[in-house]
Design a protein around this motif. Structure first.
Motif, PDB file in Angstrom:
ATOM      1  N   PRO A  51      16.830 101.916 -48.136  1.00  0.00           N
ATOM      2  CA  PRO A  51      16.435 100.517 -47.925  1.00  0.00           C
ATOM      3  C   PRO A  51      17.155  99.572 -48.876  1.00  0.00           C
ATOM      4  O   PRO A  51      17.474  99.928 -49.996  1.00  0.00           O
ATOM      5  N   ARG A  52      17.427  98.391 -48.376  1.00  0.00           N
ATOM      6  CA  ARG A  52      18.005  97.348 -49.221  1.00  0.00           C
ATOM      7  C   ARG A  52      16.847  96.551 -49.793  1.00  0.00           C
ATOM      8  O   ARG A  52      15.907  96.203 -49.098  1.00  0.00           O
ATOM      9  N   THR A  53      16.914  96.293 -51.089  1.00  0.00           N
ATOM     10  CA  THR A  53      15.843  95.566 -51.762  1.00  0.00           C
ATOM     11  C   THR A  53      16.450  94.443 -52.581  1.00  0.00           C
ATOM     12  O   THR A  53      17.667  94.275 -52.594  1.00  0.00           O
ATOM     13  N   PHE A  54      15.609  93.680 -53.237  1.00  0.00           N
ATOM     14  CA  PHE A  54      16.092  92.571 -54.050  1.00  0.00           C
ATOM     15  C   PHE A  54      15.510  92.682 -55.446  1.00  0.00           C
ATOM     16  O   PHE A  54      14.372  93.102 -55.627  1.00  0.00           O
ATOM     17  N   HIS A  55      16.326  92.338 -56.424  1.00  0.00           N
ATOM     18  CA  HIS A  55      15.870  92.297 -57.814  1.00  0.00           C
ATOM     19  C   HIS A  55      16.467  91.058 -58.453  1.00  0.00           C
ATOM     20  O   HIS A  55      17.689  90.877 -58.436  1.00  0.00           O
ATOM     21  N   PRO A  59      20.602  91.102 -53.974  1.00  0.00           N
ATOM     22  CA  PRO A  59      20.399  92.314 -53.177  1.00  0.00           C
ATOM     23  C   PRO A  59      20.848  93.570 -53.927  1.00  0.00           C
ATOM     24  O   PRO A  59      21.820  93.553 -54.668  1.00  0.00           O
ATOM     25  N   VAL A  60      20.097  94.636 -53.749  1.00  0.00           N
ATOM     26  CA  VAL A  60      20.410  95.937 -54.333  1.00  0.00           C
ATOM     27  C   VAL A  60      20.323  96.967 -53.216  1.00  0.00           C
ATOM     28  O   VAL A  60      19.287  97.103 -52.564  1.00  0.00           O
ATOM     29  N   GLN A  61      21.412  97.698 -52.996  1.00  0.00           N
ATOM     30  CA  GLN A  61      21.427  98.742 -51.967  1.00  0.00           C
ATOM     31  C   GLN A  61      21.053 100.072 -52.600  1.00  0.00           C
ATOM     32  O   GLN A  61      21.587 100.441 -53.641  1.00  0.00           O
ATOM     33  N   THR A  62      20.135 100.784 -51.999  1.00  0.00           N
ATOM     34  CA  THR A  62      19.769 102.116 -52.458  1.00  0.00           C
ATOM     35  C   THR A  62      20.365 103.152 -51.510  1.00  0.00           C
ATOM     36  O   THR A  62      20.709 102.832 -50.371  1.00  0.00           O
TER      37      THR A  62
END
Length: 121
Positions: A51-55, A59-62
């Protein structure tokens, strides 16, 4: 016997060592484990994007990955293998593995060794 498969010389200073060694880090107050070749290491096999998330608004790709431990010999009686922490943690169930624990640094902040070597199991 302890075989160092970290790829680097490992120094163990003992439990009473200070956090910072102000004088020569290569002194006689430690046990030195010279590196053997080839070192054990980990390859990452990317299975798929997670999942792509945000910090912090960015955006942060896992990724879902598989850890593949390479050049780690089979267990032998009365022999311990000193390995990088990532290798030790990825090789659960191996009671013959040791990793450095409780870091000791020089005056500039560089890692020079550890107080202990421990089993990650």
């Amino acid at each position: 016997m302890i075989i160092n498969l970290t790829g680097e010389t490992v120094r163990v200073y003992g439990p009473d060592a200070p956090d910072v060694i102000a004088d020569d880090a290569l002194d006689t107050r430690c046990t030195v484990f010279a590196a053997e070749v080839p070192p054990a290491y980990i390859n990452l096999d990317v299975l798929r994007a997670g999942p792509r998330t945000f910090h912090g608004g960015r955006p942060v790709q896992t990724y879902l990955v598989r850890h593949i431990v390479c050049d780690l010999p089979a267990s032998r009686p009365d022999t311990y293998l000193l390995v990088d922490a990532a290798v030790g943690l990825a090789s659960r169930g191996r009671s013959d593995l040791l990793i450095g624990f409780d870091s000791v640094h020089d005056a500039a902040g560089a890692l020079v060794g550890y107080r202990h070597i421990v089993s990650p199991c």
